[in-house]
Design a protein around this motif. Structure first.
Motif, PDB file in Angstrom:
ATOM      1  N   PHE A  71      68.205 -45.081   4.335  1.00  0.00           N
ATOM      2  CA  PHE A  71      67.615 -45.160   5.665  1.00  0.00           C
ATOM      3  C   PHE A  71      66.581 -44.056   5.789  1.00  0.00           C
ATOM      4  O   PHE A  71      66.472 -43.180   4.909  1.00  0.00           O
ATOM      5  N   ILE A  72      65.803 -44.090   6.849  1.00  0.00           N
ATOM      6  CA  ILE A  72      64.868 -43.013   7.136  1.00  0.00           C
ATOM      7  C   ILE A  72      65.228 -42.379   8.469  1.00  0.00           C
ATOM      8  O   ILE A  72      65.809 -43.030   9.342  1.00  0.00           O
ATOM      9  N   ARG A  73      64.874 -41.110   8.612  1.00  0.00           N
ATOM     10  CA  ARG A  73      65.169 -40.381   9.855  1.00  0.00           C
ATOM     11  C   ARG A  73      63.871 -39.891  10.479  1.00  0.00           C
ATOM     12  O   ARG A  73      63.075 -39.217   9.832  1.00  0.00           O
ATOM     13  N   LEU A  74      63.640 -40.272  11.735  1.00  0.00           N
ATOM     14  CA  LEU A  74      62.537 -39.767  12.535  1.00  0.00           C
ATOM     15  C   LEU A  74      63.090 -38.638  13.389  1.00  0.00           C
ATOM     16  O   LEU A  74      63.915 -38.870  14.273  1.00  0.00           O
ATOM     17  N   LYS A  75      62.658 -37.411  13.089  1.00  0.00           N
ATOM     18  CA  LYS A  75      63.219 -36.254  13.777  1.00  0.00           C
ATOM     19  C   LYS A  75      62.099 -35.432  14.387  1.00  0.00           C
ATOM     20  O   LYS A  75      61.107 -35.138  13.722  1.00  0.00           O
ATOM     21  N   SER A  76      62.259 -35.080  15.650  1.00  0.00           N
ATOM     22  CA  SER A  76      61.249 -34.308  16.346  1.00  0.00           C
ATOM     23  C   SER A  76      61.897 -33.185  17.151  1.00  0.00           C
ATOM     24  O   SER A  76      62.898 -33.406  17.828  1.00  0.00           O
ATOM     25  N   LEU A  77      61.302 -32.010  17.051  1.00  0.00           N
ATOM     26  CA  LEU A  77      61.758 -30.886  17.861  1.00  0.00           C
ATOM     27  C   LEU A  77      60.988 -30.782  19.170  1.00  0.00           C
ATOM     28  O   LEU A  77      61.426 -30.131  20.110  1.00  0.00           O
ATOM     29  N   SER A  78      59.808 -31.445  19.199  1.00  0.00           N
ATOM     30  CA  SER A  78      59.005 -31.365  20.424  1.00  0.00           C
ATOM     31  C   SER A  78      58.105 -32.586  20.604  1.00  0.00           C
ATOM     32  O   SER A  78      58.189 -33.284  21.598  1.00  0.00           O
ATOM     33  N   GLY A  79      57.243 -32.884  19.623  1.00  0.00           N
ATOM     34  CA  GLY A  79      56.242 -33.935  19.788  1.00  0.00           C
ATOM     35  C   GLY A  79      56.719 -35.306  19.354  1.00  0.00           C
ATOM     36  O   GLY A  79      57.910 -35.620  19.366  1.00  0.00           O
ATOM     37  N   SER A  80      55.752 -36.131  18.920  1.00  0.00           N
ATOM     38  CA  SER A  80      56.030 -37.510  18.532  1.00  0.00           C
ATOM     39  C   SER A  80      56.000 -37.641  17.013  1.00  0.00           C
ATOM     40  O   SER A  80      55.376 -36.854  16.304  1.00  0.00           O
ATOM     41  N   VAL A  81      56.677 -38.686  16.510  1.00  0.00           N
ATOM     42  CA  VAL A  81      56.733 -38.943  15.078  1.00  0.00           C
ATOM     43  C   VAL A  81      56.786 -40.447  14.862  1.00  0.00           C
ATOM     44  O   VAL A  81      57.356 -41.186  15.670  1.00  0.00           O
ATOM     45  N   SER A  82      56.165 -40.922  13.766  1.00  0.00           N
ATOM     46  CA  SER A  82      56.132 -42.356  13.500  1.00  0.00           C
ATOM     47  C   SER A  82      56.213 -42.618  12.009  1.00  0.00           C
ATOM     48  O   SER A  82      55.873 -41.759  11.189  1.00  0.00           O
TER      49      SER A  82
END
Length: 382
Positions: A71-82
């Motif tokens: 699987f893949i993980r989209l992880k953000s501490l503040s902004g956006s990720v794609s």
């Protein structure tokens, strides 16, 4: 008296299935097959393009998905990720079914998890909503009104963490004119490892090439250097659509790896990219005993009412507890949740745990001997 076994394995490793092994698959009729490349993420982020603000990243994992797979993980501490795939090849006014599994690990009230499908000039926005911490199957039918060439999994306005697995887009018409996306694959060199969790024992990363070569493979070279130290560069050949890079050669614990694909005779550049990386030190477990190349024993002794075991790396946990009295009632909790009790088949189970302290609680039974073992990543549970 029988034993209670606990086994864990490193979750991250590389499973590469090269395109040459799948050519026969792409010769099949379009109808009923996945037109996404590497929708299973078994090849990490190959054929996928990640985009993020600072403090955000897309990280592939080779196991731990809803079926134990990648699987893949989209992880953000503040902004956006794609994480996006271009050139999906969906013609005008055809019906498609999109399917995936997703898991929301955590998310702020203002952040949004969604799928975006671009069918110019239209966009389909498909929100991902579900119970936090559980894998959920997403399935929806849509029409590519003006033709579609773009799919994106997104986490907007973090912080938050969203996992995606088993993504597919299938044409629903038998006479679908969906193109063979192998013809349109974007050029890329994709790391087939978790660049944010490199170790001294696993520092060599395979970079897999995607798309058509601008020149014959033997006339190309890939140049790698750390952005913070550009004088120390590696010039490496392309072989079987891949480049092997020893990250230890750069002498950096973290930074940004720069890559350029060049004509090795003229220096002409055809492709460039950058990849953030970091070496990590897994915590050592006290009194660990390496039993063989596959198994390390972390604990062997009586299990008290409460016991804390350090899991040195993210991975699988296999638990088994068999009391002397088969009719006895008992419950074994792991980090507050019951994982085995007297009704559990064979008194064993498998769990996937992060790098953390594992807190076991034994209720209803006196102390019993226990073994805690770590297994390497390429062990599989069926």
């Amino acid at each position: 008296m029988k034993n209670h076994f606990l086994k864990s394995c490193n979750s991250f490793g590389v499973k590469c299935f090269f395109s040459c092994l799948t050519l026969s698959f792409f010769m099949l009729p379009v109808y009923g097959r996945n037109i996404l490349q590497n929708g299973s993420f078994s090849d990490g982020l190959l054929h996928w393009k990640s985009g993020s603000d600072s403090g955000a990243a897309v990280v592939p994992y080779s196991s731990g998905g809803p079926d134990g797979g990648p699987f893949i993980r989209l992880k953000s501490l503040s902004g956006s990720v794609s994480c996006s795939q271009l050139y999906c090849g969906m013609p005008k006014n055809e019906k498609f079914k999109i399917t995936c599994f997703f898991r929301i690990k955590d998310k702020s009230p203002d952040s949004e998890a969604q799928i975006v499908i671009l069918c110019l000039p239209d966009k389909h926005y498909l929100p991902l909503k579900g119970e936090v911490g559980k894998w959920v199957k997403f399935e929806q039918i849509f029409t590519s009104t003006n033709g579609g060439n773009y799919l994106s999994f997104q986490l907007k306005n973090g912080p938050g963490t969203v996992d995606i697995a088993r993504a597919s887009i299938e044409p629903l018409a038998e006479d679908s004119k969906s193109s063979d996306i192998m013809e349109h694959a974007a050029q890329a060199l994709v790391p087939m490892a978790n660049m944010h969790a490199l170790t001294a024992a696993a520092k060599t990363v395979r970079f897999q090439y995607s798309g058509k070569f601008p020149l014959p493979e033997k006339e190309l070279q890939a140049v790698f250097y750390v952005k913070e130290n550009p004088r120390r560069a590696l010039r490496l050949p392309i072989s079987d659509r891949a480049v092997m890079v020893d990250m230890g050669e750069f002498g950096s614990k973290s930074g940004t790896l720069q890559m350029a694909l060049q004509d090795k005779n003229t220096g002409r550049e055809y492709l460039s990219a950058e990849y953030a990386f970091e070496f990590v030190d897994y915590p050592a477990a006290e009194n660990a005993v390496r039993l063989n190349n596959l198994v390390t024993e972390l604990f062997n002794g009586p299990m008290p009412g409460k016991m804390i075991v350090k899991n040195p790396r993210r991975g699988w946990i296999f638990c088994r507890f068999i009391p002397d009295d088969p009719a006895a009632e008992f419950a074994i909790k792991l980090n507050g949740k019951t994982v085995i009790d007297h009704r559990t088949l064979r008194r064993e189970t498998v769990r996937f745990c992060e790098e953390q302290d594992l807190i076991f609680e034994n209720s209803g039974m006196p102390e019993y001997p226990e073994q805690v073992r770590v297994l390497r990543e390429n062990s599989f549970f069926v």
